[in-house]
Design a protein around this motif. Structure first.
Motif, PDB file in Angstrom:
ATOM      1  N   THR A   1       1.007  -4.626   3.633  1.00 38.74           N
ATOM      2  CA  THR A   1      -0.206  -4.570   4.454  1.00 38.74           C
ATOM      3  C   THR A   1      -0.089  -5.432   5.703  1.00 38.74           C
ATOM      4  O   THR A   1      -0.982  -5.403   6.549  1.00 38.74           O
ATOM      5  CB  THR A   1      -1.433  -5.012   3.639  1.00 38.74           C
ATOM      6  OG1 THR A   1      -1.216  -6.316   3.109  1.00 38.74           O
ATOM      7  CG2 THR A   1      -1.718  -4.043   2.491  1.00 38.74           C
TER       8      THR A   1
ATOM      9  N   THR B   1      -4.243   0.551  -2.029  1.00 39.31           N
ATOM     10  CA  THR B   1      -3.972  -0.777  -1.476  1.00 39.31           C
ATOM     11  C   THR B   1      -4.098  -1.809  -2.587  1.00 39.31           C
ATOM     12  O   THR B   1      -5.089  -1.814  -3.322  1.00 39.31           O
ATOM     13  CB  THR B   1      -4.960  -1.125  -0.349  1.00 39.31           C
ATOM     14  OG1 THR B   1      -4.945  -0.083   0.633  1.00 39.31           O
ATOM     15  CG2 THR B   1      -4.582  -2.442   0.309  1.00 39.31           C
TER      16      THR B   1
ATOM     17  N   PHE C   1       0.834  -1.204   0.000  1.00 40.66           N
ATOM     18  CA  PHE C   1       0.000   0.000   0.000  1.00 40.66           C
ATOM     19  C   PHE C   1       0.863   1.245   0.000  1.00 40.66           C
ATOM     20  O   PHE C   1       2.059   1.209   0.284  1.00 40.66           O
ATOM     21  CB  PHE C   1      -0.959  -0.004   1.193  1.00 40.66           C
ATOM     22  CG  PHE C   1      -0.313   0.344   2.514  1.00 40.66           C
ATOM     23  CD1 PHE C   1      -0.428   1.620   3.043  1.00 40.66           C
ATOM     24  CD2 PHE C   1       0.391  -0.608   3.241  1.00 40.66           C
ATOM     25  CE1 PHE C   1       0.136   1.941   4.265  1.00 40.66           C
ATOM     26  CE2 PHE C   1       0.966  -0.304   4.460  1.00 40.66           C
ATOM     27  CZ  PHE C   1       0.836   0.982   4.977  1.00 40.66           C
TER      28      PHE C   1
END
Length: 289
Positions: A143, A90, A33
């Motif tokens: 993430t 993301t 991300f």
């Protein structure tokens, strides 16, 4: 708070379901991300953020990300509302057939933005955990962020809003959500990428733009900045600031609940950064140090 969501090729409602239950981004944190500042309806440093997104994905062995699709999504999100300040991209590896095995399907891409204001000041806390500079995810904006969540909760329990940590050698590394700058001995230093820190976008621009302006600033040599340099900051012998896409260059207001002074070179660097950022909202990428 205004929130805009894009997923699956469309703008969505804030509460719409947007991923499947077996998506690796959800089940094992298998994704990357980027968080960007939005200035006057534009994503600051988008080219640099997309390059780092690609770097993170490559380090994780993910398939190449469709950057044009991401750019189009960013454009749709930013065009959907006024006053947005923070944007997040993301990308997960998508649904997987097993606990760790990746699937062959397309990435899951989600772009969101909101109007939450940036932090007004930085109150940092030293945490007891260390960044593993030899980790497979060292320097990757993944993430898989639970480690950072634990550190931030520790900092918040002690009145802070940022956690500062060392690497396994005890050298100063970074913040849980930021890089760190130290003003010491008439120059500004930042831990090198070899420390395991994230190659921050604002960190890189601070090094480039500060040097262009003739400011004495550089990436420290490995081991040059021990964690004990923060004792000097508390004592007023050195100074510190954090850098991130939402904070830009923000001198510490306190460290471990002790108020600290702002360094003159760091304040000058902040002025240089603001002037350059106002003149160029999407500076061309260069090599990281």
């Amino acid at each position: 708070m205004t929130t805009v969501v894009w997923a699956g090729g469309l703008l969505r409602g804030e509460d719409d379901p947007i991923i499947t239950a077996g998506d690796h981004g959800w089940t094992v944190g298998d994704g990357v991300f980027e968080t960007l500042e939005v200035v006057d309806g534009r994503a600051f440093g988008l080219r640099r953020h997309l390059r780092r997104l690609a770097y993170s994905a490559a380090r994780m062995g993910m398939r190449e990300i469709d950057h044009e699709a991401v750019r189009e999504a960013v454009g749709e999100v930013l065009g959907a509302a006024q006053g947005l300040r923070r944007l997040r991209i993301t990308v997960s590896s998508g649904p997987g057939p097993g606990p760790l095995a990746r699937g062959e399907g397309p990435h899951t891409i989600v772009v969101t933005a909101n109007d939450s204001p940036p932090p007004a000041s930085c109150h940092a806390v030293r945490v007891p955990w260390r960044r593993n500079e030899r980790s497979a995810l060292a320097g990757v904006k993944s993430t898989s962020y639970a480690e950072n969540v634990v550190m931030m909760e520790f900092a918040r329990s002690r009145g802070g809003d940022e956690a500062i940590l060392a690497n396994t050698h005890g050298h100063l590394c970074e913040g849980a959500t930021s890089n760190i700058l130290i003003e010491r001995g008439g120059e500004v230093l930042t831990p090198p990428l070899a420390s395991g820190c994230l190659p921050g976008i604002v960190r890189g621009l601070a090094l480039e733009w500060g040097a262009d302006a003739g400011l004495p600033i550089r990436a420290a040599a490995p081991g040059e900045l021990e964690m004990s340099v923060l004792d000097e900051v508390v004592a007023g012998e050195s100074f510190a600031a954090v850098t991130s896409s939402t904070r830009r260059i923000q001198p510490l207001a306190s460290l471990d609940r002790a108020p600290v002074e702002h360094g003159p070179l760091l304040l000058q660097l902040g002025t240089i950064f603001e002037e350059r950022a106002a003149a160029d909202s999407d500076p061309a990428p260069k090599h990281s140090k």
